[in-house]
Design a protein around this motif. Structure first.
Motif, PDB file in Angstrom:
ATOM      1  N   ASP A 180       6.261   8.711  -7.481  1.00  0.00           N
ATOM      2  CA  ASP A 180       7.044   7.991  -6.482  1.00  0.00           C
ATOM      3  C   ASP A 180       7.645   6.743  -7.112  1.00  0.00           C
ATOM      4  N   ILE A 182       7.490   3.804  -5.828  1.00  0.00           N
ATOM      5  CA  ILE A 182       6.503   2.736  -5.642  1.00  0.00           C
ATOM      6  C   ILE A 182       5.232   3.116  -6.393  1.00  0.00           C
ATOM      7  N   ILE A 184       2.561   0.639  -7.235  1.00  0.00           N
ATOM      8  CA  ILE A 184       1.429  -0.142  -6.717  1.00  0.00           C
ATOM      9  C   ILE A 184       1.842  -0.718  -5.372  1.00  0.00           C
ATOM     10  N   ASP A 185       0.956  -0.612  -4.403  1.00  0.00           N
ATOM     11  CA  ASP A 185       1.269  -1.163  -3.081  1.00  0.00           C
ATOM     12  C   ASP A 185       0.008  -1.765  -2.472  1.00  0.00           C
ATOM     13  N   LYS A 187      -1.389  -3.778   0.723  1.00  0.00           N
ATOM     14  CA  LYS A 187      -1.014  -4.067   2.100  1.00  0.00           C
ATOM     15  C   LYS A 187      -2.125  -4.857   2.784  1.00  0.00           C
ATOM     16  N   ASN A 203       0.159  -9.034   0.150  1.00  0.00           N
ATOM     17  CA  ASN A 203       1.124  -7.934   0.224  1.00  0.00           C
ATOM     18  C   ASN A 203       1.974  -7.963  -1.035  1.00  0.00           C
ATOM     19  N   TRP A 204       1.963  -6.853  -1.761  1.00  0.00           N
ATOM     20  CA  TRP A 204       2.643  -6.825  -3.066  1.00  0.00           C
ATOM     21  C   TRP A 204       3.018  -5.390  -3.400  1.00  0.00           C
ATOM     22  N   THR A 205       4.261  -5.182  -3.764  1.00  0.00           N
ATOM     23  CA  THR A 205       4.748  -3.846  -4.118  1.00  0.00           C
ATOM     24  C   THR A 205       5.356  -3.870  -5.507  1.00  0.00           C
ATOM     25  N   LYS A 207       7.414  -1.494  -8.233  1.00  0.00           N
ATOM     26  CA  LYS A 207       8.194  -0.265  -8.342  1.00  0.00           C
ATOM     27  C   LYS A 207       8.527   0.032  -9.805  1.00  0.00           C
ATOM     28  N   GLU A 240      -6.168  -1.342   1.900  1.00  0.00           N
ATOM     29  CA  GLU A 240      -4.891  -0.627   1.884  1.00  0.00           C
ATOM     30  C   GLU A 240      -4.228  -0.855   0.513  1.00  0.00           C
ATOM     31  N   TYR A 242      -2.578   1.266  -2.664  1.00  0.00           N
ATOM     32  CA  TYR A 242      -2.052   2.566  -3.071  1.00  0.00           C
ATOM     33  C   TYR A 242      -1.591   2.503  -4.517  1.00  0.00           C
ATOM     34  N   LYS A 247      -3.964   6.556  -1.953  1.00  0.00           N
ATOM     35  CA  LYS A 247      -4.799   5.429  -1.546  1.00  0.00           C
ATOM     36  C   LYS A 247      -6.002   5.338  -2.466  1.00  0.00           C
TER      37      LYS A 247
END
Length: 408
Positions: A180, A182, A184-185, A187, A203-205, A207, A240, A242, A247
């Motif tokens: 995908d 993304i 690292i995610d 939440k 909260n950190w995304t 890509k 949360e 991912y 997960k």
């Protein structure tokens, strides 16, 4: 009061200089210190005190009776400095005092040293010129074993621009596909250890192709975050979080995750104390092994030859890794973490203890990774390295409720 800074590079025999100084074998220009009583502010001193605490089950330098081993880097240095100042020596050798310290701790340390500069002489050993204490008026350099007096500070000298061979980053032998966008995610991630809150609602995304710098004060939770991504921190389960679309804790093992992540921290270098050639060190990055225990394929050797050419180390490929300078070792280890072209590359304080020239080369290499690949890079550092070009920064801001994350 005579205060000195002695600039080091990665070939300086710092240990030998300190040992000679402590035994009275002191350069002519520094003979005023020979009859005086000195102390050493250094990681060497901390290691010795930690060993003593372990052996005797006694707390030597902490007024709070906390074991040195359980303190953060900043807390250790603060406790050691207080301990040494209380002994009222004539001088203190400061061995790269600001390494691994966040900006707040650095400024606090500088203020304490300046306050005592009228009663105690300081001899600062500095790999980074920007770390030079403001009140120092005498300058020297240590090249291998040779001490030289400098007529003036070299603080404002222009740093050389750093570039690498024009060839592109070599391709992956076994590219990882079908991921995908993304990678690292996080939440609303909150972590506590007992009553101590570490992270608060992060909260950190991350890509594909992102280039992040992860920064924050000592003890703000950077290591905790990395351990939840790359390690097997049980605190990650139930959160949360991912990784690669799954997960954390949903069935993918930590080893499955590590196969997709390149990781380097300077402490890893100590694992490679055998007689490994530079070529074999890089090939072992393809096989995820500490050392090379299989016969490399022709394709592996061809890819690694390209990496050696990129690093301008082709002529040294058969040389033993443990004979290289610190700067060369760091370049090799950083490249080793990248030879698989992993989806994620984590570099944890990779420039700690490096001189300006070597740090500049490593920064140029990381910038090249970011420009030419879609590997997501997470560069962890207290310093804002000159020339580093992250696209975003996640700054962990401590509070009593745990660190919050500010994205810049």
């Amino acid at each position: 009061m005579s205060h000195w800074v002695i600039y080091l590079d990665n070939n300086s025999n710092k240990k030998g200089f300190i040992k000679d100084f402590q035994h009275g074998n002191i350069p002519v220009a520094l003979q005023e210190f020979k009859p005086k009583n000195g102390r050493l502010f250094s990681a060497f001193t901390l290691d010795k005190l930690i060993d003593e605490e372990d052996k005797h089950d006694k707390k030597f330098i902490s007024s709070e009776h906390q074991a040195l081993e359980t303190m953060s880097s900043g807390e250790q240095k603060k406790a050691l400095l207080k301990y040494l100042l209380n002994e009222k020596p004539d001088y203190i050798i400061l061995d790269n005092p600001f390494d691994n310290l966040d900006i707040t701790f650095q400024e606090e340390l500088k203020s304490i040293l300046k306050q005592h500069s009228t009663e105690i002489a300081f001899i600062q050993l500095a790999s980074r010129k920007e770390d030079t204490l403001s009140f120092i008026k005498h300058f020297g350099s240590l090249k291998k074993n040779e001490f030289t007096v400098l007529e003036k500070s070299v603080l404002n000298e222009n740093a050389n621009s750093h570039t690498f061979n024009a060839i592109n980053i070599p391709a992956s032998i076994t590219p990882i596909t079908n991921l995908d966008n993304i990678l690292i995610d996080f939440k609303n991630v909150s972590i506590s250890y007992g009553e101590k809150r570490i992270l608060n609602d992060i909260n950190w995304t991350v890509k594909k192709g992102d280039f992040w710098q992860l920064s924050g004060a000592n003890g703000s939770g950077k290591s905790t975050m990395l351990s939840m991504i790359f390690g097997d921190n049980p605190k990650a389960y139930g959160q949360e979080i991912y990784l690669f679309g799954n997960k954390k804790g949903s069935g993918e093992s930590v080893w499955d995750i590590k196969k997709k992540i390149g990781y380097y921290a300077p402490a890893m270098t100590l694992k490679f104390n055998g007689r490994h050639s530079i070529e074999h060190m890089l090939i072992s990055g393809l096989t995820d092994s500490v050392g090379l225990y299989t016969i490399p394929t022709e394709l592996q050797k061809r890819i690694i030859d390209q990496w050696l050419t990129l690093l301008e180390l082709q002529d040294l490929k058969k040389q033993y890794f443990n004979t290289l300078s610190t700067g060369q070792q760091r370049l090799v280890m950083t490249a080793r973490a990248m030879v698989k072209r992993p989806p994620i590359l984590i570099l944890d304080e990779p420039t700690a203890d490096m001189d300006d020239e070597s740090a500049g080369l490593l920064v140029a290499l990381v910038n090249k990774f970011a420009k030419e690949t879609d590997t997501a890079i997470i560069f962890v550092s207290h310093r804002k390295e000159k020339g580093l070009k992250p696209k975003r920064t996640l700054d962990l801001i401590p509070s009593k409720n745990g660190s919050s994350g500010i994205i810049k």
